[in-house]
Design an enzyme around this catalytic site. Structure first.
Site, PDB file in Angstrom:
ATOM      1  N   CYS A 265      39.838  53.028   3.103  1.00 49.88           N
ATOM      2  CA  CYS A 265      39.553  54.433   2.301  1.00 49.88           C
ATOM      3  C   CYS A 265      38.640  55.245   3.339  1.00 49.88           C
ATOM      4  O   CYS A 265      37.456  55.027   3.736  1.00 49.88           O
ATOM      5  CB  CYS A 265      38.978  54.273   1.057  1.00 49.88           C
TER       6      CYS A 265
ATOM      7  N   GLU B 217      44.784  56.612  -0.150  1.00 50.08           N
ATOM      8  CA  GLU B 217      45.314  55.671   1.035  1.00 50.08           C
ATOM      9  C   GLU B 217      46.574  56.182   1.822  1.00 50.08           C
ATOM     10  O   GLU B 217      47.353  56.896   1.071  1.00 50.08           O
ATOM     11  CB  GLU B 217      45.446  54.380   0.427  1.00 50.08           C
TER      12      GLU B 217
END
Length: 226
Positions: free
Chosen positions: A2, A104
């Protein structure tokens, strides 16, 4: 792992979800309004200092003086408690990041498709974090990292790892200065939200640029949702 998330609701909303909105905290109903939070910026961070909960603007990134590489932004939950670099942060710098979603990128050949991941009930999320405490220096560059979870807790269709998202009921103990490092490891294993609590869908490539901060960033693109 992330490198972007959304933190757009007000501080009051996040604190209310934790059941602490009626504490001594000075209420602030103004939405934070950040739909594309990037590393290298200051982020509202919940932490405990001298027995009291604090909200501080803290730099997202960590690299001690001897670190000659770009700042790190994530720490693996499996090893953070014992590693040379992260053990002091795990022991004395546990914190929580308020969030509404994170992004993501899923690779398909040479292309990467961004996805927005969020709780299926759209409740606020609380990312486990560690960093260089105390967090009362808004100009400090030894800031914080977001803790990542093992792949069996991740959105494996999107990425082989995930963020460690704490249950709201576990946040106070995670933050407590009285919580031992060993107990914090147990919390990281036992008090996190399962994959079944999340939903995700593809979003526009506009999220690539942190200059883009509009609400539409987390809306589903023309691709099919998973």
């Amino acid at each position: 792992m992330c490198g972007r998330f959304a933190q757009y609701q007000s501080r009051d909303v996040y604190l209310d979800a934790l059941g602490i909105a009626d504490s001594d905290y000075v209420h602030d109903p103004e939405p934070i309004g950040r739909y594309n939070v990037a590393p290298g910026t200051n982020v509202v961070l919940l932490n405990q200092r001298d027995g009291e909960l604090k909200l501080d603007p803290v730099y997202w990134g960590y690299g001690p003086e001897w670190w000659n590489k770009p700042p790190l932004i994530n720490a693996r939950g499996e090893t953070a408690a014992s590693s040379r670099m992260f053990k002091p942060l795990w022991n004395h710098g546990r914190a929580v990041v308020f969030a509404d979603a994170w992004y993501e990128w899923k690779r398909s050949g040479e292309l990467k498709q961004p996805y927005c991941i969020y709780q299926k009930n759209h409740e606020p999320m609380f990312f486990a974090a560690i960093g260089k405490a105390p967090y009362d220096d808004p100009h400090g560059k030894e800031g914080f990292l977001i803790v990542t979870a093992a792949s069996n807790k991740g959105m494996v269709d999107i990425h082989d790892r995930s963020l460690l998202v704490l249950k709201a009921s576990a946040v106070a103990e995670w933050l407590s200065e009285d919580t031992s490092p060993e107990r914090a490891e147990e919390i990281a294993k036992e008090a996190t939200l399962p994959k079944s609590d999340f939903r995700w869908h593809p979003v526009s490539n506009k999220v690539v640029s942190p200059k883009n901060q509009c609400e539409e960033l987390n809306m589903q693109s023309e691709s099919s949702a998973i």
